[in-house]
Write a protein that holds these residues in place. Sequence first.
Motif, PDB file in Angstrom:
ATOM      1  N   CYS A 263       0.638  -1.181  -0.001  1.00 34.37           N
ATOM      2  CA  CYS A 263      -0.099  -0.028  -0.046  1.00 34.37           C
ATOM      3  C   CYS A 263       0.855   1.158   0.020  1.00 34.37           C
ATOM      4  O   CYS A 263       1.562   1.496   0.862  1.00 34.37           O
ATOM      5  CB  CYS A 263      -0.846  -0.207   1.136  1.00 34.37           C
ATOM      6  SG  CYS A 263      -2.037   1.500   1.260  1.00 34.37           S
ATOM      7  N   LYS A 264       0.595   2.224  -1.032  1.00 31.36           N
ATOM      8  CA  LYS A 264       1.497   3.271  -1.116  1.00 31.36           C
ATOM      9  C   LYS A 264       0.897   4.587  -0.525  1.00 31.36           C
ATOM     10  O   LYS A 264       1.299   5.729  -0.991  1.00 31.36           O
ATOM     11  CB  LYS A 264       1.840   3.452  -2.659  1.00 31.36           C
ATOM     12  CG  LYS A 264       2.437   2.295  -3.266  1.00 31.36           C
ATOM     13  CD  LYS A 264       3.882   2.189  -3.033  1.00 31.36           C
ATOM     14  CE  LYS A 264       4.787   1.184  -3.820  1.00 31.36           C
ATOM     15  NZ  LYS A 264       4.080  -0.166  -3.768  1.00 31.36           N
ATOM     16  N   ILE A 265      -0.100   4.425   0.229  1.00 32.99           N
ATOM     17  CA  ILE A 265      -0.742   5.724   0.792  1.00 32.99           C
ATOM     18  C   ILE A 265       0.159   6.596   1.417  1.00 32.99           C
ATOM     19  O   ILE A 265       0.202   7.856   1.476  1.00 32.99           O
ATOM     20  CB  ILE A 265      -1.828   5.232   1.582  1.00 32.99           C
ATOM     21  CG1 ILE A 265      -2.728   6.497   2.276  1.00 32.99           C
ATOM     22  CG2 ILE A 265      -1.368   4.564   3.153  1.00 32.99           C
ATOM     23  CD1 ILE A 265      -3.349   7.062   0.916  1.00 32.99           C
ATOM     24  N   LEU A 266       1.316   6.210   2.264  1.00 30.20           N
ATOM     25  CA  LEU A 266       2.121   6.996   2.862  1.00 30.20           C
ATOM     26  C   LEU A 266       3.011   8.029   1.692  1.00 30.20           C
ATOM     27  O   LEU A 266       3.177   9.068   1.978  1.00 30.20           O
ATOM     28  CB  LEU A 266       3.342   6.091   3.791  1.00 30.20           C
ATOM     29  CG  LEU A 266       2.857   5.440   4.755  1.00 30.20           C
ATOM     30  CD1 LEU A 266       3.817   4.751   5.869  1.00 30.20           C
ATOM     31  CD2 LEU A 266       2.192   6.548   5.930  1.00 30.20           C
ATOM     32  N   ARG A 267       3.466   7.341   0.614  1.00 30.79           N
ATOM     33  CA  ARG A 267       3.964   7.979  -0.584  1.00 30.79           C
ATOM     34  C   ARG A 267       2.847   9.013  -0.903  1.00 30.79           C
ATOM     35  O   ARG A 267       3.400  10.256  -1.032  1.00 30.79           O
ATOM     36  CB  ARG A 267       4.324   7.310  -1.737  1.00 30.79           C
ATOM     37  CG  ARG A 267       5.064   7.908  -2.684  1.00 30.79           C
ATOM     38  CD  ARG A 267       5.131   6.904  -3.870  1.00 30.79           C
ATOM     39  NE  ARG A 267       3.936   6.862  -4.752  1.00 30.79           N
ATOM     40  CZ  ARG A 267       3.663   6.109  -5.655  1.00 30.79           C
ATOM     41  NH1 ARG A 267       4.662   5.336  -6.227  1.00 30.79           N
ATOM     42  NH2 ARG A 267       2.448   5.983  -5.809  1.00 30.79           N
TER      43      ARG A 267
ATOM     44  N   CYS B   3      -3.141   9.775  -7.087  1.00 35.70           N
ATOM     45  CA  CYS B   3      -2.254   8.863  -6.316  1.00 35.70           C
ATOM     46  C   CYS B   3      -2.981   7.781  -5.525  1.00 35.70           C
ATOM     47  O   CYS B   3      -2.681   6.630  -5.566  1.00 35.70           O
ATOM     48  CB  CYS B   3      -1.311   9.669  -5.416  1.00 35.70           C
ATOM     49  SG  CYS B   3      -0.413   8.507  -4.472  1.00 35.70           S
ATOM     50  N   THR B   4      -4.226   8.066  -4.957  1.00 32.82           N
ATOM     51  CA  THR B   4      -4.934   7.173  -4.148  1.00 32.82           C
ATOM     52  C   THR B   4      -5.692   6.197  -5.028  1.00 32.82           C
ATOM     53  O   THR B   4      -5.791   5.085  -4.637  1.00 32.82           O
ATOM     54  CB  THR B   4      -5.886   8.040  -3.075  1.00 32.82           C
ATOM     55  OG1 THR B   4      -6.922   8.782  -3.751  1.00 32.82           O
ATOM     56  CG2 THR B   4      -5.137   8.893  -1.997  1.00 32.82           C
TER      57      THR B   4
ATOM     58  N   ARG C  58      -5.991  -0.595  -5.183  1.00 39.24           N
ATOM     59  CA  ARG C  58      -6.268  -1.998  -5.190  1.00 39.24           C
ATOM     60  C   ARG C  58      -5.255  -2.568  -3.984  1.00 39.24           C
ATOM     61  O   ARG C  58      -5.708  -3.594  -3.259  1.00 39.24           O
ATOM     62  CB  ARG C  58      -5.848  -2.612  -6.391  1.00 39.24           C
ATOM     63  CG  ARG C  58      -6.870  -2.510  -7.502  1.00 39.24           C
ATOM     64  CD  ARG C  58      -6.423  -3.122  -8.823  1.00 39.24           C
ATOM     65  NE  ARG C  58      -7.369  -2.922  -9.829  1.00 39.24           N
ATOM     66  CZ  ARG C  58      -8.388  -3.646 -10.128  1.00 39.24           C
ATOM     67  NH1 ARG C  58      -8.461  -4.584  -9.372  1.00 39.24           N
ATOM     68  NH2 ARG C  58      -9.110  -3.371 -11.034  1.00 39.24           N
ATOM     69  N   THR C  59      -4.051  -1.949  -3.638  1.00 39.85           N
ATOM     70  CA  THR C  59      -3.378  -2.554  -2.619  1.00 39.85           C
ATOM     71  C   THR C  59      -3.521  -2.098  -1.356  1.00 39.85           C
ATOM     72  O   THR C  59      -2.918  -2.362  -0.285  1.00 39.85           O
ATOM     73  CB  THR C  59      -1.886  -2.458  -3.011  1.00 39.85           C
ATOM     74  OG1 THR C  59      -1.561  -0.959  -3.067  1.00 39.85           O
ATOM     75  CG2 THR C  59      -1.455  -2.984  -4.431  1.00 39.85           C
ATOM     76  N   CYS C  60      -4.785  -1.299  -0.981  1.00 44.67           N
ATOM     77  CA  CYS C  60      -4.924  -0.734   0.198  1.00 44.67           C
ATOM     78  C   CYS C  60      -6.265  -0.891   0.859  1.00 44.67           C
ATOM     79  O   CYS C  60      -6.796  -0.315   1.693  1.00 44.67           O
ATOM     80  CB  CYS C  60      -4.683   0.977   0.055  1.00 44.67           C
ATOM     81  SG  CYS C  60      -2.847   1.814  -0.336  1.00 44.67           S
ATOM     82  N   ARG C  61      -6.801  -1.916   0.394  1.00 46.48           N
ATOM     83  CA  ARG C  61      -8.042  -2.192   0.898  1.00 46.48           C
ATOM     84  C   ARG C  61      -8.106  -2.753   2.355  1.00 46.48           C
ATOM     85  O   ARG C  61      -7.153  -3.435   2.858  1.00 46.48           O
ATOM     86  CB  ARG C  61      -8.722  -3.438   0.244  1.00 46.48           C
ATOM     87  CG  ARG C  61      -9.305  -3.043  -1.224  1.00 46.48           C
ATOM     88  CD  ARG C  61      -9.750  -4.310  -1.927  1.00 46.48           C
ATOM     89  NE  ARG C  61      -8.617  -5.208  -2.434  1.00 46.48           N
ATOM     90  CZ  ARG C  61      -8.903  -6.240  -3.018  1.00 46.48           C
ATOM     91  NH1 ARG C  61      -9.929  -6.776  -3.473  1.00 46.48           N
ATOM     92  NH2 ARG C  61      -8.033  -7.137  -3.126  1.00 46.48           N
TER      93      ARG C  61
ATOM     94  N   CYS D  68     -13.757  -2.568  -1.729  1.00 49.33           N
ATOM     95  CA  CYS D  68     -13.261  -3.394  -2.844  1.00 49.33           C
ATOM     96  C   CYS D  68     -13.373  -2.522  -4.103  1.00 49.33           C
ATOM     97  O   CYS D  68     -14.620  -2.596  -4.609  1.00 49.33           O
ATOM     98  CB  CYS D  68     -13.958  -4.840  -3.236  1.00 49.33           C
ATOM     99  SG  CYS D  68     -13.194  -5.735  -4.425  1.00 49.33           S
ATOM    100  N   ILE D  69     -12.384  -1.860  -4.599  1.00 49.35           N
ATOM    101  CA  ILE D  69     -12.486  -1.202  -5.865  1.00 49.35           C
ATOM    102  C   ILE D  69     -12.219  -1.817  -6.920  1.00 49.35           C
ATOM    103  O   ILE D  69     -10.964  -2.270  -7.057  1.00 49.35           O
ATOM    104  CB  ILE D  69     -11.464   0.075  -5.603  1.00 49.35           C
ATOM    105  CG1 ILE D  69     -11.747   0.999  -4.260  1.00 49.35           C
ATOM    106  CG2 ILE D  69     -11.467   1.028  -6.600  1.00 49.35           C
ATOM    107  CD1 ILE D  69     -10.951   1.900  -3.709  1.00 49.35           C
TER     108      ILE D  69
END
Length: 420
Positions: A37-41, A88-89, A94-97, A418-419
């Motif tokens: 999950c790349k939310i921090l980036r 970005c979000t 898909r990897t941040c569910r 679930c996106i």
Amino acid sequence: MGDPSRSPSPRSPHGSPPTLSTLTLLLLLCGHAHSQCKILRCNAEYVSSTLSLRGGGSPGAPRRAGAGRGGGPGSGGLCRALRSYALCTRRTARTCRGDLAFHSAVHGIEDLMIQHNCSRQGPTAPPPPRGPALPGAGPDPCDYEGRFSRLHGRSPGFLHCASFGDPHVRSFHHHFHTCRVQGAWPLLDNDFLFVQATSSPVASGANATTTRKLTVIFKNMQECIDQKVYQAEVDNLPAAFEDGSINGGDRPGGSSLSIKTANPGSHVEIRAAYIGTTIVIRQTAGQLSFSIKVAEDVARAFSAEQDLQLCVGGCPPSQRLSRSERNRRGAITLDTARQLCKEGLPVEDAYFQSCVFDVSISGDPNFTTAAQAALEDARAFLPDLEKLHLFPSDAGTPLSPATFPGPLLSGLFVLWLCIQ
């Protein structure tokens, strides 16, 4: 997951079905992608792109009338930064569910775009220059209150629930019930937290019960904590989780979950900063009390299958003691019980009435401390409580809206999305 009908099945060059090793590799790659999950980036890039805008105020603060609109709605630098943040979000969705930081960011972006009159279509901010990270540039994913305030420009809303005495349940939604629940019942069951209370009759054949055991499970959260279980029983309130630890483990945010005791054996406090939650467990008069302050978003993060929660819906109608049952003669007279309760609870509100019932039924004056402690916790969690007048709910009648301080959030915090 995507629609299988729209994605060709992987096959070998000769058209044969995929081998077991190929499928295994694909599953491993999917699992690896889910963990990235790349939310921090995204958070860091947004903060970096808005640094130059902070001379006139924080990006999350309300603007002056007409400020930043330029040639039309959404043409300002903040809108460009927000559109980039949203893009970005979407790319990392898909990897941040199930990631609380991700879903909080998505809703924060939506709020800010509405607040600043930003259109969804338009120019985006240029990518930030590469270089050393600024100290504290990105919101800490394991500091719920700080992250929420940065994203929304205001403090989060909180809910309070308590269970004490007979037990009496003060739910999130204005109900105050006296319950006959016997056995194990869930107080909370959501995507981040599970709390179960186990009760038994105060005496053989009695309708009244007391909580003898509490189980609290803090569910695994990617960057913050390992799953932790706390279990308390009458005469056994440990000052540690079941594995002997006093925090969330070795992950970077492990310190965002902590446990402490001011009075060993009778009072334990658990703070879960990563989900904006504080839990207090007490033992008084041979029973356990539970009190919680929890962020609204976290309390509402549950599915239809998790609908049985005493903190959410109160006690089921079949488990509520009626007014006539509550007024039956107990081990001591109601007048005597009222005199005992009046010493520590001068206002005849729901806590006072609960105290009278417990003392009357049990004949034990020590039950006065259970209601007093529950009121103390509520005052600590909800500072405006002293201005309110709480009265018991009968057969599910909600309390006055004034007894539920603080505005509710305008929308539900949708988690585990679930996106496609």
